[in-house]
Each structure stands twice: as structure tokens, then as C-alpha cells.
Write a protein that holds these residues in place. Sequence first.
Motif, PDB file in Angstrom:
ATOM      1  N   ALA A  65     -65.102  51.398   3.381  1.00 34.20           N
ATOM      2  CA  ALA A  65     -64.178  50.935   4.411  1.00 34.20           C
ATOM      3  C   ALA A  65     -64.381  51.691   5.711  1.00 34.20           C
ATOM      4  CB  ALA A  65     -62.734  51.102   3.933  1.00 34.20           C
ATOM      5  N   THR A  66     -64.611  53.011   5.600  1.00 32.48           N
ATOM      6  CA  THR A  66     -64.814  53.846   6.782  1.00 32.48           C
ATOM      7  C   THR A  66     -65.847  54.914   6.477  1.00 32.48           C
ATOM      8  OG1 THR A  66     -63.173  55.541   6.232  1.00 32.48           O
ATOM      9  CG2 THR A  66     -62.366  53.590   7.406  1.00 32.48           C
ATOM     10  N   ALA A  67     -66.404  55.469   7.548  1.00 32.17           N
ATOM     11  CA  ALA A  67     -67.259  56.651   7.433  1.00 32.17           C
ATOM     12  C   ALA A  67     -66.866  57.621   8.537  1.00 32.17           C
ATOM     13  CB  ALA A  67     -68.738  56.285   7.560  1.00 32.17           C
ATOM     14  N   SER A  68     -67.001  58.903   8.243  1.00 33.25           N
ATOM     15  CA  SER A  68     -66.713  59.950   9.223  1.00 33.25           C
ATOM     16  C   SER A  68     -67.919  60.867   9.296  1.00 33.25           C
ATOM     17  CB  SER A  68     -65.472  60.757   8.816  1.00 33.25           C
ATOM     18  OG  SER A  68     -64.337  59.918   8.718  1.00 33.25           O
ATOM     19  N   ALA A  69     -68.425  61.084  10.520  1.00 34.77           N
ATOM     20  CA  ALA A  69     -69.639  61.888  10.713  1.00 34.77           C
ATOM     21  C   ALA A  69     -69.275  63.301  11.142  1.00 34.77           C
ATOM     22  CB  ALA A  69     -70.540  61.233  11.757  1.00 34.77           C
ATOM     23  N   PHE A  70     -69.910  64.281  10.489  1.00 38.30           N
ATOM     24  CA  PHE A  70     -69.602  65.683  10.694  1.00 38.30           C
ATOM     25  C   PHE A  70     -70.834  66.447  11.185  1.00 38.30           C
ATOM     26  CE2 PHE A  70     -66.431  64.109   7.808  1.00 38.30           C
ATOM     27  CZ  PHE A  70     -65.262  64.800   8.151  1.00 38.30           C
ATOM     28  N   SER A  71     -70.602  67.674  11.616  1.00 33.29           N
ATOM     29  CA  SER A  71     -71.668  68.488  12.192  1.00 33.29           C
ATOM     30  C   SER A  71     -72.646  69.026  11.161  1.00 33.29           C
ATOM     31  CB  SER A  71     -71.066  69.653  12.985  1.00 33.29           C
ATOM     32  OG  SER A  71     -70.195  70.408  12.160  1.00 33.29           O
ATOM     33  N   SER A  72     -72.343  68.908   9.869  1.00 36.10           N
ATOM     34  CA  SER A  72     -73.263  69.310   8.804  1.00 36.10           C
ATOM     35  C   SER A  72     -72.805  68.689   7.494  1.00 36.10           C
ATOM     36  CB  SER A  72     -73.315  70.836   8.658  1.00 36.10           C
ATOM     37  OG  SER A  72     -72.091  71.331   8.128  1.00 36.10           O
ATOM     38  N   GLY A  73     -73.685  68.725   6.493  1.00 32.81           N
ATOM     39  CA  GLY A  73     -73.294  68.256   5.171  1.00 32.81           C
ATOM     40  C   GLY A  73     -72.172  69.091   4.591  1.00 32.81           C
ATOM     41  N   LEU A  74     -72.211  70.410   4.824  1.00 30.73           N
ATOM     42  CA  LEU A  74     -71.153  71.279   4.309  1.00 30.73           C
ATOM     43  C   LEU A  74     -69.821  71.001   4.987  1.00 30.73           C
ATOM     44  CD1 LEU A  74     -73.001  74.648   3.718  1.00 30.73           C
ATOM     45  CD2 LEU A  74     -71.621  73.398   2.042  1.00 30.73           C
ATOM     46  N   ALA A  75     -69.836  70.645   6.258  1.00 28.11           N
ATOM     47  CA  ALA A  75     -68.591  70.266   6.928  1.00 28.11           C
ATOM     48  C   ALA A  75     -68.015  68.995   6.299  1.00 28.11           C
ATOM     49  CB  ALA A  75     -68.833  70.061   8.421  1.00 28.11           C
ATOM     50  N   ALA A  76     -68.888  68.093   5.879  1.00 24.50           N
ATOM     51  CA  ALA A  76     -68.432  66.882   5.192  1.00 24.50           C
ATOM     52  C   ALA A  76     -67.800  67.230   3.845  1.00 24.50           C
ATOM     53  CB  ALA A  76     -69.601  65.917   5.007  1.00 24.50           C
ATOM     54  N   ILE A  77     -68.446  68.118   3.078  1.00 20.00           N
ATOM     55  CA  ILE A  77     -67.885  68.558   1.801  1.00 20.00           C
ATOM     56  C   ILE A  77     -66.534  69.233   2.025  1.00 20.00           C
ATOM     57  CG2 ILE A  77     -68.220  70.119  -0.165  1.00 20.00           C
ATOM     58  CD1 ILE A  77     -71.257  69.716   0.223  1.00 20.00           C
ATOM     59  N   ASP A  78     -66.464  70.079   3.042  1.00 16.57           N
ATOM     60  CA  ASP A  78     -65.244  70.807   3.365  1.00 16.57           C
ATOM     61  C   ASP A  78     -64.081  69.851   3.624  1.00 16.57           C
ATOM     62  OD1 ASP A  78     -63.938  73.415   4.171  1.00 16.57           O
ATOM     63  OD2 ASP A  78     -63.761  72.340   6.065  1.00 16.57           O
ATOM     64  N   ALA A  79     -64.352  68.751   4.321  1.00 19.74           N
ATOM     65  CA  ALA A  79     -63.291  67.780   4.619  1.00 19.74           C
ATOM     66  C   ALA A  79     -62.747  67.144   3.346  1.00 19.74           C
ATOM     67  CB  ALA A  79     -63.821  66.709   5.567  1.00 19.74           C
ATOM     68  N   VAL A  80     -63.622  66.885   2.386  1.00 20.95           N
ATOM     69  CA  VAL A  80     -63.167  66.297   1.121  1.00 20.95           C
ATOM     70  C   VAL A  80     -62.289  67.278   0.354  1.00 20.95           C
ATOM     71  CG1 VAL A  80     -63.905  65.412  -1.126  1.00 20.95           C
ATOM     72  CG2 VAL A  80     -65.135  64.732   0.948  1.00 20.95           C
ATOM     73  N   ILE A  81     -62.689  68.549   0.297  1.00 26.77           N
ATOM     74  CA  ILE A  81     -61.913  69.538  -0.446  1.00 26.77           C
ATOM     75  C   ILE A  81     -60.552  69.754   0.211  1.00 26.77           C
ATOM     76  CG2 ILE A  81     -61.935  71.846  -1.478  1.00 26.77           C
ATOM     77  CD1 ILE A  81     -64.101  69.827  -2.444  1.00 26.77           C
ATOM     78  N   LYS A  82     -60.444  69.512   1.489  1.00 28.16           N
ATOM     79  CA  LYS A  82     -59.157  69.651   2.173  1.00 28.16           C
ATOM     80  C   LYS A  82     -58.146  68.586   1.733  1.00 28.16           C
ATOM     81  CE  LYS A  82     -60.198  72.234   6.381  1.00 28.16           C
ATOM     82  NZ  LYS A  82     -61.619  72.602   6.335  1.00 28.16           N
ATOM     83  N   LEU A  83     -58.590  67.598   0.986  1.00 25.81           N
ATOM     84  CA  LEU A  83     -57.655  66.626   0.405  1.00 25.81           C
ATOM     85  C   LEU A  83     -56.824  67.261  -0.716  1.00 25.81           C
ATOM     86  CD1 LEU A  83     -60.037  63.530   0.097  1.00 25.81           C
ATOM     87  CD2 LEU A  83     -58.218  63.841   1.793  1.00 25.81           C
ATOM     88  N   LEU A  84     -57.282  68.412  -1.225  1.00 33.12           N
ATOM     89  CA  LEU A  84     -56.617  69.077  -2.345  1.00 33.12           C
ATOM     90  C   LEU A  84     -55.631  70.128  -1.836  1.00 33.12           C
ATOM     91  CD1 LEU A  84     -59.728  69.617  -4.651  1.00 33.12           C
ATOM     92  CD2 LEU A  84     -58.261  67.595  -4.443  1.00 33.12           C
ATOM     93  N   LYS A  85     -54.886  70.697  -2.764  1.00 31.04           N
ATOM     94  CA  LYS A  85     -53.929  71.762  -2.431  1.00 31.04           C
ATOM     95  C   LYS A  85     -54.021  72.868  -3.467  1.00 31.04           C
ATOM     96  CE  LYS A  85     -49.976  69.737  -4.909  1.00 31.04           C
ATOM     97  NZ  LYS A  85     -50.802  68.838  -5.708  1.00 31.04           N
ATOM     98  N   SER A  86     -53.401  73.998  -3.172  1.00 32.07           N
ATOM     99  CA  SER A  86     -53.399  75.126  -4.087  1.00 32.07           C
ATOM    100  C   SER A  86     -52.865  74.706  -5.448  1.00 32.07           C
ATOM    101  CB  SER A  86     -52.534  76.252  -3.516  1.00 32.07           C
ATOM    102  OG  SER A  86     -52.535  77.369  -4.372  1.00 32.07           O
ATOM    103  N   GLY A  87     -53.569  75.120  -6.494  1.00 32.12           N
ATOM    104  CA  GLY A  87     -53.188  74.751  -7.853  1.00 32.12           C
ATOM    105  C   GLY A  87     -53.971  73.579  -8.407  1.00 32.12           C
ATOM    106  N   ASP A  88     -54.636  72.822  -7.533  1.00 36.21           N
ATOM    107  CA  ASP A  88     -55.464  71.709  -7.992  1.00 36.21           C
ATOM    108  C   ASP A  88     -56.770  72.246  -8.571  1.00 36.21           C
ATOM    109  OD1 ASP A  88     -53.563  69.919  -7.151  1.00 36.21           O
ATOM    110  OD2 ASP A  88     -54.635  69.308  -5.328  1.00 36.21           O
ATOM    111  N   GLU A  89     -57.393  71.419  -9.409  1.00 39.81           N
ATOM    112  CA  GLU A  89     -58.659  71.809 -10.034  1.00 39.81           C
ATOM    113  C   GLU A  89     -59.731  70.762  -9.781  1.00 39.81           C
ATOM    114  OE1 GLU A  89     -58.075  72.701 -14.167  1.00 39.81           O
ATOM    115  OE2 GLU A  89     -56.539  74.225 -13.776  1.00 39.81           O
ATOM    116  N   ILE A  90     -60.988  71.226  -9.767  1.00 39.37           N
ATOM    117  CA  ILE A  90     -62.161  70.371  -9.588  1.00 39.37           C
ATOM    118  C   ILE A  90     -63.042  70.501 -10.817  1.00 39.37           C
ATOM    119  CG2 ILE A  90     -64.232  69.930  -8.198  1.00 39.37           C
ATOM    120  CD1 ILE A  90     -62.813  71.395  -5.876  1.00 39.37           C
ATOM    121  N   VAL A  91     -63.534  69.390 -11.324  1.00 35.45           N
ATOM    122  CA  VAL A  91     -64.611  69.392 -12.311  1.00 35.45           C
ATOM    123  C   VAL A  91     -65.881  69.023 -11.552  1.00 35.45           C
ATOM    124  CG1 VAL A  91     -65.575  68.278 -14.356  1.00 35.45           C
ATOM    125  CG2 VAL A  91     -63.129  68.827 -14.262  1.00 35.45           C
TER     126      VAL A  91
END
Length: 392
Positions: A65-91
Motif C-alpha cells: 500500500a505504501t513505501a517509506s524511503a530511509f537514509s540506510s537499511g538500518l534506519a529502515a529496520i529501526d523504524a519497524v522496531i519502533k512499532l514495538l514497546k518495552s516488554g514486547d518480544e521478537i522472534v
Amino acid sequence: MSTITELIHSIPVDPQTGAIAVPIYQTSTFVQEAPGVNKGYDYARSNNPTRAAVEKIIAQLEGGATASAFSSGLAAIDAVIKLLKSGDEIVAVDDIYGGAFRLFNKVYEKFGIKVTYVDTSDLQAVFNAITPATRLIWLETPTNPTLKISDIAAIGRIAKAHNCLFCVDNTFASPVLQKPLELGADLVIHSATKYLGGHSDLIAGVVIAKTAQLGEEIKFYQNACGAILSPFDSFLLIRGIETLHLRVKQHGINAQALAEYLEKHPAVGKVFYPGLPSHPGHELAKQQSKGFGGIISFTLKEDTAEAATAFVTSTNYFKLAESLGGIKSLLCHPAAMTHKSIPAEKRRAAGVSDSLIRLSVGLEETNDLLADLEQAFTKLPVPAHAENVLSA
């Protein structure tokens, strides 16, 4: 209309001048007709016409539906992780890009986000790792650097059943070969530095969202945190995407030939390339992808860092450098370069041995690349046990 034709003609002609290339809007701000009344742009961090053009093209490529362009691949990853909050877990996939591992473990774990690493090619392992606190499944397929193949559709079903977000790093395959959103992913990320850009001349990252709502959340962090892609790099990324289909096709042709050669070489221990029938993920890769890509990894029978160093410093056409996906062939020693930030025991457990070498196969003539590898093998040191046999 074919996909390639659709892609080429999705790149807009400038309505003001008729320019066939997207203009570079190198401006920091935009004049407003009245307070809050503008032509869709007010400040270049929030939006820019050149960046908007590349975001629209990439969203179309991935079917999002949308795309967002960032200054690096790691900045893109960082934006996704910001969807989470303290106490959440990632597999997350165990054979993970070293920069993502560093971001997860050195930055976000101290904010209370726990990460569990599993072999995602084992569906039971993925299922077993999920807890009531799991909010995100993070997948690379093929993985970096051992090219494991994971079942995107099956993991998508697991994520949906547990109400988890599901993000796939599609950098290695590119949207030419693989469409994770069609297979059940919620988000796709790219280090657009690699195949999307394709010329080793820009640093960029992209997040593609399946839904507009999720895309707006990512765009909020893009604007709020400011790690945006510049107008000039947006222009370069569009330029790279124009030839993406042709480049990916030739990368794959060259890589297949080199992987078959390496598999038969007496100095090689193991070859990791999903285009080989011997690869455990070969059949799955055939099902969910349209090709096998341009990345090959292999180990040496003399499984030492010294042997790997001797090899990677002896090639001519393969240049020793980090990164991948460009028109020129590159090689690297992951244990000492791209994956150095991962502890040695974790690296080895994920299959990244001391002699593992990763090739990013470029667009040179196949025979020239084969000859370059062959002459590099002649530079390998004679193993100590072999010297003993010869002296006896």
C-alpha cells in the motif's frame, strides 16, 4: 502489460517540463499559498517529490500500500522496531545480518525488547519460540550469509494465528524474484543500497507496508525521527530500479554457473546456494521465488580464518569489500567483516564458520569470474597435515 513494462512506465514523466527522468527537487522547504495551504509539500523532511516518486515505484514493485524511503537499511529496520514497546518480544532468524543483530541486542534490548533467535527454516522452532509477549517475527530469506530458505507463507500463518507482525527482509531476493507481501508478510524491508540501487553508489533503505494504516505508522516514524532518503539518492535509486529486472536475471545466471563450479572444487568444503539441488531449501525456493539470486557462500576444506583471508585477498575481479548487489563482483569474509559484531559462538552456531566466504556475483563475463576464482584457489596455503605427508 508485462511486469517489466509496467515498472518502466510507472516512472513518471515530469508534468511541468516533460523531462523523462524524475527531477531532483533539491529544496529544504516549499512556498505555501496561505498558512497550511500548499501543493502537497511543506517541508522536505516530511515529504519531497523525488522521494515520493521512488516510494510509489517501490510500493508498486512489492505490491504494498505504501513505501517509506530511509537514509540506510538500518534506519529502515529501526523504524519497524519502533512499532514495538518495552516488554514486547521478537522472534528473529538466527542467521541474521550483523547490523540488525547489533541494533536488536545493543540498542533495543536495553529498552526492554527481548529477541529470541531461531532457525526459521524449522517451522516447529518458530512456533515453539513464540510467547504471549511476542509481537514481531523477523525473517530473512535467503539469509545472510548462509542462504537458508524459510517458508514465508507458513510463517505468515503462524504470525497471524498469534497476532504478531511479520516482517521479511527481502534484500537478497529483490521483488523481481520474491513477493513476501503476497505470501503473508505485513512488512517488507530492503537495504536499497544493494540490488534496488545496484551500482554501489548510494546508501538507502525502504519499508513497504501491506496496509495503508501500517504504512502511516511507519511514515510517522520516518518524519518524527528524520532518517530520510535525500532527493539525490532518491533519484539514484530510481535510476537503479529502471534496470533491476535485467540485472537480477544476469546476476542469477552468473551465480548458478559459479555455484556449480564451486560445488565440484576439491578445496571447497560446502557451498550455500539455493539454486543447487543439494541445497536443503532448493525445492522451497523454487516454489516461492522466481530465481535464486546472485549471492553464494562457501567454506573451505581448510576451515580456518587464515585460509579464508588468503583466498579473499587473492582475487582480481572479485573486490574485497562489504556490501553486495552491485554490477561489480564483491567478496567478503563474514566472520571478520559483515558479521563481526555477532559473538563467535553465535556465528558458528548459525553456520558462519571461520572459513566462510560470501560472493556477490556481478555482471562480468561468467568465464572471467570462473577464472578469477580458479587462480585464487592456487594461492591457498598448503594445510599443515599435507606438508607433513609431503615431507614424509
